[in-house]
Design an enzyme around this catalytic site. Sequence first.
Site, PDB file in Angstrom:
ATOM      1  N   CYS A   6      74.376 -93.574  28.765  1.00 44.75           N
ATOM      2  CA  CYS A   6      74.957 -92.813  29.874  1.00 44.75           C
ATOM      3  C   CYS A   6      74.210 -91.506  30.105  1.00 44.75           C
ATOM      4  O   CYS A   6      73.771 -91.210  31.213  1.00 44.75           O
ATOM      5  CB  CYS A   6      76.434 -92.542  29.578  1.00 44.75           C
ATOM      6  SG  CYS A   6      77.224 -91.475  30.757  1.00 44.75           S
TER       7      CYS A   6
ATOM      8  N   HIS B   4      93.460 -82.218  57.369  1.00 42.70           N
ATOM      9  CA  HIS B   4      92.589 -82.588  58.484  1.00 42.70           C
ATOM     10  C   HIS B   4      91.523 -81.517  58.684  1.00 42.70           C
ATOM     11  O   HIS B   4      91.845 -80.337  58.589  1.00 42.70           O
ATOM     12  CB  HIS B   4      93.449 -82.726  59.757  1.00 42.70           C
ATOM     13  CG  HIS B   4      92.637 -82.976  60.977  1.00 42.70           C
ATOM     14  ND1 HIS B   4      92.106 -84.205  61.268  1.00 42.70           N
ATOM     15  CD2 HIS B   4      92.226 -82.139  61.983  1.00 42.70           C
ATOM     16  CE1 HIS B   4      91.419 -84.131  62.395  1.00 42.70           C
ATOM     17  NE2 HIS B   4      91.482 -82.881  62.843  1.00 42.70           N
TER      18      HIS B   4
ATOM     19  N   GLY C 241      71.232-106.512  35.006  1.00 39.68           N
ATOM     20  CA  GLY C 241      72.399-106.283  34.149  1.00 39.68           C
ATOM     21  C   GLY C 241      71.983-105.772  32.779  1.00 39.68           C
ATOM     22  O   GLY C 241      70.807-105.464  32.539  1.00 39.68           O
TER      23      GLY C 241
ATOM     24  N   ILE D  45      73.306-100.994  39.722  1.00 37.99           N
ATOM     25  CA  ILE D  45      72.097-100.238  39.347  1.00 37.99           C
ATOM     26  C   ILE D  45      70.966-100.519  40.335  1.00 37.99           C
ATOM     27  O   ILE D  45      70.286 -99.592  40.803  1.00 37.99           O
ATOM     28  CB  ILE D  45      71.686-100.570  37.881  1.00 37.99           C
ATOM     29  CG1 ILE D  45      72.776-100.090  36.919  1.00 37.99           C
ATOM     30  CG2 ILE D  45      70.352 -99.930  37.534  1.00 37.99           C
ATOM     31  CD1 ILE D  45      72.547-100.455  35.452  1.00 37.99           C
TER      32      ILE D  45
ATOM     33  N   GLY E 221      67.616-107.888  41.451  1.00 37.82           N
ATOM     34  CA  GLY E 221      69.009-107.668  41.048  1.00 37.82           C
ATOM     35  C   GLY E 221      69.679-106.674  41.983  1.00 37.82           C
ATOM     36  O   GLY E 221      69.270-105.512  42.039  1.00 37.82           O
TER      37      GLY E 221
HETATM   38  P1  FAD Z   1      75.684 -96.567  24.864  1.00 39.23           P
HETATM   39  O1  FAD Z   1      75.795 -95.465  25.843  1.00 39.23           O
HETATM   40  O2  FAD Z   1      74.639 -97.601  25.083  1.00 39.23           O
HETATM   41  O3  FAD Z   1      75.494 -95.895  23.419  1.00 39.23           O
HETATM   42  C1  FAD Z   1      75.261 -96.645  22.278  1.00 39.23           C
HETATM   43  C2  FAD Z   1      74.576 -95.762  21.238  1.00 39.23           C
HETATM   44  O4  FAD Z   1      74.487 -96.476  20.008  1.00 39.23           O
HETATM   45  C3  FAD Z   1      73.139 -95.384  21.606  1.00 39.23           C
HETATM   46  O5  FAD Z   1      72.985 -93.992  21.566  1.00 39.23           O
HETATM   47  C4  FAD Z   1      72.274 -96.096  20.554  1.00 39.23           C
HETATM   48  O6  FAD Z   1      71.116 -95.354  20.204  1.00 39.23           O
HETATM   49  C5  FAD Z   1      73.239 -96.193  19.375  1.00 39.23           C
HETATM   50  N1  FAD Z   1      72.971 -97.303  18.462  1.00 39.23           N
HETATM   51  C6  FAD Z   1      72.743 -98.593  18.799  1.00 39.23           C
HETATM   52  N2  FAD Z   1      72.602 -99.345  17.676  1.00 39.23           N
HETATM   53  C7  FAD Z   1      72.743 -98.510  16.631  1.00 39.23           C
HETATM   54  C8  FAD Z   1      72.718 -98.693  15.215  1.00 39.23           C
HETATM   55  N3  FAD Z   1      72.520 -99.887  14.658  1.00 39.23           N
HETATM   56  N4  FAD Z   1      72.869 -97.619  14.424  1.00 39.23           N
HETATM   57  C9  FAD Z   1      73.074 -96.391  14.975  1.00 39.23           C
HETATM   58  N5  FAD Z   1      73.136 -96.167  16.293  1.00 39.23           N
HETATM   59  C10 FAD Z   1      72.976 -97.217  17.127  1.00 39.23           C
HETATM   60  N6  FAD Z   1      78.437 -96.131  33.922  1.00 39.23           N
HETATM   61  C11 FAD Z   1      79.332 -95.460  34.679  1.00 39.23           C
HETATM   62  O7  FAD Z   1      80.503 -95.422  34.336  1.00 39.23           O
HETATM   63  N7  FAD Z   1      78.932 -94.796  35.817  1.00 39.23           N
HETATM   64  C12 FAD Z   1      77.655 -94.799  36.238  1.00 39.23           C
HETATM   65  O8  FAD Z   1      77.335 -94.201  37.271  1.00 39.23           O
HETATM   66  C13 FAD Z   1      76.692 -95.508  35.470  1.00 39.23           C
HETATM   67  N8  FAD Z   1      75.379 -95.514  35.842  1.00 39.23           N
HETATM   68  C14 FAD Z   1      74.483 -96.186  35.066  1.00 39.23           C
HETATM   69  C15 FAD Z   1      73.139 -96.190  35.466  1.00 39.23           C
HETATM   70  C16 FAD Z   1      72.192 -96.844  34.711  1.00 39.23           C
HETATM   71  C17 FAD Z   1      70.755 -96.843  35.160  1.00 39.23           C
HETATM   72  C18 FAD Z   1      72.602 -97.512  33.504  1.00 39.23           C
HETATM   73  C19 FAD Z   1      71.568 -98.223  32.653  1.00 39.23           C
HETATM   74  C20 FAD Z   1      73.903 -97.505  33.092  1.00 39.23           C
HETATM   75  C21 FAD Z   1      74.871 -96.849  33.876  1.00 39.23           C
HETATM   76  N9  FAD Z   1      76.220 -96.835  33.517  1.00 39.23           N
HETATM   77  C22 FAD Z   1      77.130 -96.173  34.301  1.00 39.23           C
HETATM   78  C23 FAD Z   1      76.728 -97.559  32.304  1.00 39.23           C
HETATM   79  C24 FAD Z   1      76.949 -96.602  31.144  1.00 39.23           C
HETATM   80  O9  FAD Z   1      75.752 -95.939  30.840  1.00 39.23           O
HETATM   81  C25 FAD Z   1      77.448 -97.381  29.940  1.00 39.23           C
HETATM   82  O10 FAD Z   1      78.601 -98.110  30.302  1.00 39.23           O
HETATM   83  C26 FAD Z   1      77.807 -96.469  28.768  1.00 39.23           C
HETATM   84  O11 FAD Z   1      76.687 -95.729  28.354  1.00 39.23           O
HETATM   85  C27 FAD Z   1      78.330 -97.304  27.605  1.00 39.23           C
HETATM   86  O12 FAD Z   1      78.628 -96.469  26.529  1.00 39.23           O
HETATM   87  P2  FAD Z   1      78.575 -96.971  25.014  1.00 39.23           P
HETATM   88  O13 FAD Z   1      78.960 -95.790  24.201  1.00 39.23           O
HETATM   89  O14 FAD Z   1      79.317 -98.232  24.874  1.00 39.23           O
HETATM   90  O15 FAD Z   1      77.042 -97.368  24.743  1.00 39.23           O
END
Ligand code: FAD
Length: 451
Positions: free
Chosen positions: A43, A438, A266, A180, A176
Amino acid sequence: MKQYDVVIIGAGPAGEKCSAYLATEGKKVCLIEKNENHIGGTCLNEGCIPAKLYLESVACLGKKKYLESLGLSMQEARFDMSVLKNKKISLLDQIRKGATLGIKKSGVDTIFGLASFVDEKSVHVEGEIIQADKFVIATGSIHRPHPLLKVDKKQIISSDEVFELEKVPESILVVGGGAIGCEFATFFNSLGVSVHIAEFTSNLVPAEDADVAKTLKRELERKGIKVTLSANVTSFVKNENSVEIKMETARGVIEASYELILVSIGRSPNSANIGLENAKIKSEKGFIVVDEHLKTTNPNIYAIGDVIPTPSLAHVAYNEAKTVAYNIINKSQKEPSKIIPFVTFCNPQVASVGLNEKMLKKQNIEYVVIKQFFKSNSKAKIKGDDGGFIKLLCDKESKIILGGAIIGQEATEIIHQILICVNQKLTIQDLKEMIFAHPTLSESLWEMVEK
Ligand code: FAD
């Protein structure tokens, strides 16, 4: 050997929030993040934040013609990609520092390195074994590879590499047409790049209703973006300065050449190499299997965010983080909220919340659609773009608002008003009795029920 109440793997929106909630409630928490420079996860570093900054940088270019009609000359407008890239670096640094400080202040211990389960009670990180009573997996997602178009980071890129570009390409094929893809198509189109979106299914933003998707296609085409639906790239040839593509479509084969290909089909769950089998955790197609309380097949281990099969959105991750923190602290168990706003920040913006028409039909709910086009909204006209509409979906008998969708300016902001209606089970009559200011775009919500 270090021992914690809870170990959380991954410091994206899901892991960061969950660790803070738990530590604030007095739990001894350890947050493990792969990389020191990746606090905030996808994110912050390659997702929501940089993508929205890039869109903001060109927002006024998209309104160039209209602003000139108001007397503002845009003749000298210039864009420098490297300046934007530097701004992105400094903004992300600033937010990352704030997040790092916040984690520290809440009393969470942070360890950097790749975590992997050794057994049901311990993980291995950089030669160290860390034990805990409970674990939360929040390892997020990664770029989903295209079966043919492998990312080379030069001519074929993923969304990650858009933020590394030093110059604006002349032409781009966006493979796609989901959220995104449409956002980046808007970014490049605003800069005058020749943009072609090739979407595999029969609609852009396939999760949205067909009327929204069709309006989006028409509006993007009006801005000069070429959109091909039911398109499948079947071969490609890389030349020095271009990539030649062949794609099969419902209307025959298209052959064309582009400076850059952006693959945005995706995201894939990031669950490989974390030793799931050592902790007796099941996954399906890479997604970690969880029950309604976000517990994995191991009762002491939870999973949240993009690594589970719920919508891949940062706010969904936040809500799941809060739910799991509650479930770890309390005997009673909660489920995450099911009323989720979906937002796409392209131009025009698209947003929806609650049940859509596809869901209502599937659930055999009788409903009525109330639609208001922005054409009759004076604020939309003042802002120079009266395309799009708001629609409300309500139960046929009770008139309770069950969902809604917006395509048009500020859709990603206005949608929260429908979110509140759905959440609070408001009826059309409730909306009628309110006063909306308005001239505003939001006023359409009142006008549509008043007529
Ligand atoms: P992530 O943000 O992917 O974080 C996972 C973390 O785990 C990472 O920092 C990684 O380094 C760490 N990690 C992975 N494996 C390990 C391991 N084995 N040991 C230690 N650390 C590890 N969402 C929205 O709501 N609004 C938006 O406008 C939006 N725009 C987006 C635009 C783009 C271009 C992209 C790619 C995504 C967008 N998203 C958006 C989606 C959003 O970024 C994700 O839904 C969100 O980041 C998910 O959060 P998360 O914490 O599950 O995973």
